[in-house]
Motif scaffolding. Sequence first.
Motif, PDB file in Angstrom:
ATOM      1  N   SER A 132      44.940  47.811  38.977  1.00  0.00           N
ATOM      2  CA  SER A 132      44.797  47.775  40.423  1.00  0.00           C
ATOM      3  C   SER A 132      43.685  46.816  40.841  1.00  0.00           C
ATOM      4  O   SER A 132      43.851  46.023  41.773  1.00  0.00           O
ATOM      5  CB  SER A 132      44.509  49.183  40.944  1.00  0.00           C
ATOM      6  N   GLU A 133      42.549  46.896  40.158  1.00  0.00           N
ATOM      7  CA  GLU A 133      41.433  45.999  40.456  1.00  0.00           C
ATOM      8  C   GLU A 133      41.815  44.545  40.172  1.00  0.00           C
ATOM      9  O   GLU A 133      41.469  43.650  40.945  1.00  0.00           O
ATOM     10  CB  GLU A 133      40.207  46.401  39.646  1.00  0.00           C
TER      11      GLU A 133
ATOM     12  N   ASN B  37      44.824  43.234  40.264  1.00  0.00           N
ATOM     13  CA  ASN B  37      45.754  42.790  41.301  1.00  0.00           C
ATOM     14  C   ASN B  37      45.014  42.434  42.581  1.00  0.00           C
ATOM     15  O   ASN B  37      45.379  41.480  43.269  1.00  0.00           O
ATOM     16  CB  ASN B  37      46.791  43.875  41.581  1.00  0.00           C
ATOM     17  N   GLU B  38      43.984  43.195  42.917  1.00  0.00           N
ATOM     18  CA  GLU B  38      43.201  42.915  44.118  1.00  0.00           C
ATOM     19  C   GLU B  38      42.503  41.562  44.016  1.00  0.00           C
ATOM     20  O   GLU B  38      42.516  40.770  44.953  1.00  0.00           O
ATOM     21  CB  GLU B  38      42.177  44.023  44.331  1.00  0.00           C
ATOM     22  N   VAL B  39      41.925  41.285  42.852  1.00  0.00           N
ATOM     23  CA  VAL B  39      41.230  40.011  42.637  1.00  0.00           C
ATOM     24  C   VAL B  39      42.228  38.859  42.701  1.00  0.00           C
ATOM     25  O   VAL B  39      41.984  37.845  43.370  1.00  0.00           O
ATOM     26  CB  VAL B  39      40.478  40.022  41.289  1.00  0.00           C
TER      27      VAL B  39
ATOM     28  N   GLY C  48      45.025  38.808  44.219  1.00  0.00           N
ATOM     29  CA  GLY C  48      45.480  38.696  45.604  1.00  0.00           C
ATOM     30  C   GLY C  48      44.517  37.893  46.451  1.00  0.00           C
ATOM     31  O   GLY C  48      44.926  37.097  47.301  1.00  0.00           O
ATOM     32  N   LYS C  49      43.218  38.084  46.219  1.00  0.00           N
ATOM     33  CA  LYS C  49      42.205  37.310  46.963  1.00  0.00           C
ATOM     34  C   LYS C  49      42.294  35.828  46.611  1.00  0.00           C
ATOM     35  O   LYS C  49      42.155  34.967  47.473  1.00  0.00           O
ATOM     36  CB  LYS C  49      40.797  37.823  46.667  1.00  0.00           C
TER      37      LYS C  49
END
Length: 87
Positions: A31-32, A34-36, A38-39
């Motif tokens: 999850s972390e 994917n967030e990075v 995505g940014k």
Amino acid sequence: MENIRRNKKILARDINSGRLHPKTARKKEASEQNEVEGKFGTGKRSYSLGLIRVCLEETSETVVCLQFLVMNLEQKLKELLHHIFTE
């Protein structure tokens, strides 16, 4: 290759140790990640990070850091303005 994990069957759970279950820990890490990613995607689309063509490595790193600084400042400004105008 060292960051790649192999999927293996979980045989037991250590409920009393207070540690995250290995499956839950993997989901949290994914999850972390994917967030990075995505940014970075947002930076490439909205802030043209994919178009940076600088010769020196230090200059490239500086330009990328400044772009991310602008992204963070823009987000904080949106939050501040939303807070001001909603009261």
